[in-house]
Design a protein around this motif. Sequence first.
Motif, PDB file in Angstrom:
ATOM      1  N   SER A   1       0.828  -1.204   0.000  1.00 15.11           N
ATOM      2  CA  SER A   1       0.000   0.000   0.000  1.00 15.11           C
ATOM      3  C   SER A   1       0.858   1.248   0.000  1.00 15.11           C
ATOM      4  O   SER A   1       0.573   2.227  -0.688  1.00 15.11           O
ATOM      5  N   GLY A   2       1.938   1.191   0.794  1.00 17.12           N
ATOM      6  CA  GLY A   2       2.851   2.333   0.830  1.00 17.12           C
ATOM      7  C   GLY A   2       3.491   2.572  -0.517  1.00 17.12           C
ATOM      8  O   GLY A   2       3.655   3.714  -0.949  1.00 17.12           O
ATOM      9  N   GLY A   3       3.837   1.503  -1.236  1.00 17.73           N
ATOM     10  CA  GLY A   3       4.443   1.649  -2.552  1.00 17.73           C
ATOM     11  C   GLY A   3       3.506   2.291  -3.544  1.00 17.73           C
ATOM     12  O   GLY A   3       3.883   3.190  -4.295  1.00 17.73           O
ATOM     13  N   ILE A   4       2.239   1.855  -3.538  1.00 18.28           N
ATOM     14  CA  ILE A   4       1.245   2.453  -4.431  1.00 18.28           C
ATOM     15  C   ILE A   4       1.034   3.912  -4.083  1.00 18.28           C
ATOM     16  O   ILE A   4       0.944   4.782  -4.958  1.00 18.28           O
ATOM     17  N   GLY A   5       0.990   4.203  -2.784  1.00 19.34           N
ATOM     18  CA  GLY A   5       0.810   5.586  -2.342  1.00 19.34           C
ATOM     19  C   GLY A   5       1.949   6.486  -2.794  1.00 19.34           C
ATOM     20  O   GLY A   5       1.726   7.634  -3.191  1.00 19.34           O
ATOM     21  N   GLU A   6       3.163   5.947  -2.753  1.00 15.61           N
ATOM     22  CA  GLU A   6       4.323   6.726  -3.184  1.00 15.61           C
ATOM     23  C   GLU A   6       4.259   7.018  -4.679  1.00 15.61           C
ATOM     24  O   GLU A   6       4.574   8.125  -5.131  1.00 15.61           O
ATOM     25  N   VAL A   7       3.836   6.025  -5.469  1.00 20.50           N
ATOM     26  CA  VAL A   7       3.715   6.219  -6.917  1.00 20.50           C
ATOM     27  C   VAL A   7       2.678   7.298  -7.213  1.00 20.50           C
ATOM     28  O   VAL A   7       2.906   8.208  -8.030  1.00 20.50           O
ATOM     29  N   VAL A   8       1.531   7.215  -6.545  1.00 24.05           N
ATOM     30  CA  VAL A   8       0.481   8.207  -6.746  1.00 24.05           C
ATOM     31  C   VAL A   8       0.978   9.592  -6.359  1.00 24.05           C
ATOM     32  O   VAL A   8       0.737  10.581  -7.049  1.00 24.05           O
ATOM     33  N   SER A   9       1.705   9.658  -5.243  1.00 23.04           N
ATOM     34  CA  SER A   9       2.246  10.937  -4.775  1.00 23.04           C
ATOM     35  C   SER A   9       3.213  11.539  -5.797  1.00 23.04           C
ATOM     36  O   SER A   9       3.161  12.745  -6.085  1.00 23.04           O
ATOM     37  N   VAL A  10       4.080  10.715  -6.372  1.00 23.80           N
ATOM     38  CA  VAL A  10       5.041  11.191  -7.368  1.00 23.80           C
ATOM     39  C   VAL A  10       4.314  11.701  -8.600  1.00 23.80           C
ATOM     40  O   VAL A  10       4.651  12.755  -9.152  1.00 23.80           O
ATOM     41  N   ILE A  11       3.292  10.950  -9.029  1.00 23.16           N
ATOM     42  CA  ILE A  11       2.537  11.366 -10.215  1.00 23.16           C
ATOM     43  C   ILE A  11       1.839  12.694  -9.967  1.00 23.16           C
ATOM     44  O   ILE A  11       1.869  13.595 -10.814  1.00 23.16           O
ATOM     45  N   VAL A  12       1.212  12.840  -8.800  1.00 25.63           N
ATOM     46  CA  VAL A  12       0.515  14.083  -8.474  1.00 25.63           C
ATOM     47  C   VAL A  12       1.499  15.250  -8.426  1.00 25.63           C
ATOM     48  O   VAL A  12       1.226  16.335  -8.966  1.00 25.63           O
ATOM     49  N   GLN A  13       2.660  15.046  -7.797  1.00 27.06           N
ATOM     50  CA  GLN A  13       3.668  16.102  -7.724  1.00 27.06           C
ATOM     51  C   GLN A  13       4.161  16.491  -9.115  1.00 27.06           C
ATOM     52  O   GLN A  13       4.371  17.674  -9.408  1.00 27.06           O
ATOM     53  N   ALA A  14       4.349  15.481  -9.979  1.00 26.94           N
ATOM     54  CA  ALA A  14       4.817  15.762 -11.342  1.00 26.94           C
ATOM     55  C   ALA A  14       3.769  16.569 -12.109  1.00 26.94           C
ATOM     56  O   ALA A  14       4.105  17.513 -12.837  1.00 26.94           O
ATOM     57  N   LEU A  15       2.489  16.230 -11.932  1.00 29.26           N
ATOM     58  CA  LEU A  15       1.422  16.964 -12.604  1.00 29.26           C
ATOM     59  C   LEU A  15       1.340  18.401 -12.114  1.00 29.26           C
ATOM     60  O   LEU A  15       1.146  19.332 -12.903  1.00 29.26           O
ATOM     61  N   ILE A  16       1.493  18.579 -10.804  1.00 23.65           N
ATOM     62  CA  ILE A  16       1.466  19.936 -10.241  1.00 23.65           C
ATOM     63  C   ILE A  16       2.636  20.754 -10.771  1.00 23.65           C
ATOM     64  O   ILE A  16       2.485  21.921 -11.146  1.00 23.65           O
TER      65      ILE A  16
END
Length: 250
Positions: A11-26
């Motif tokens: 779950s932590g790994g998926i959360g980190e991927v989502v976080s990176v994607i969101v940061q990249a989009l921002i």
Amino acid sequence: MTVAEKTEKKSGGIGEVVSVIVQALILALIIRTILFQPFSIPSGSMRPTLLEGDYLFVSKFAYGYSRYSLPFGPDLFEGRIWEGEPERGDVAVFKLPSNPRLDYIKRVIGLPGDTVQMRDGALFLNGEPVEREAIGTIDDVDITEQQRPVRVYRETLPNGVSYRTLDVTEGTVGDDTREFVVPEGHYFVLGDNRDNSADSRFNVGFVPAENLVGRANIIFFSIAGGASPLEVWRWPAELRLDRFFASAAR
């Protein structure tokens, strides 16, 4: 490692991927809003300077920021923040005054207070003819869209900015116009393809400063034949390598 620990790690790994994607989009949104916006040329109105299939970067900070600097142009404020004025000869992207959902790209010719007129195909600014020199013809359908040689002129504005224009047909409706007086807070724009451009002579009218999106700087990619950049199998035949990293204004 227990099942619970494995589940937590997954779950932590998926959360980190989502976080990176969101940061990249921002980050991409911030860059696109504040610094540079990619733009593709939709028509032939700026030939021979810009061609369909040219992809370029538009400097958003060159003219400051208005509501149209933001995606979808939300009505959050009026006017411009950190306003910078276009220079005569800039190639600018702007929102069409009659339909701000559409982006147009033209050359800034008239500044606030200027008079602009076309006489027999020649440009006049404040009653004086702009320097215009016939420099030959172009016989390349990719550049002119014509199956014949097309006359080319070099115009040099009073501030020294120089660029080429096409004269596809003599005696067109845009070759002789009334005298336009540019209002305060507005600009008069022309396409370099003078006989095939919807610009301030016609339906575009004067462009309000608020509608400016940015200044065209550099071409970073160019492909001919109506091909998409994603059609990599067409690159060997259609890429215009000589236009990569060329000025978007001259």
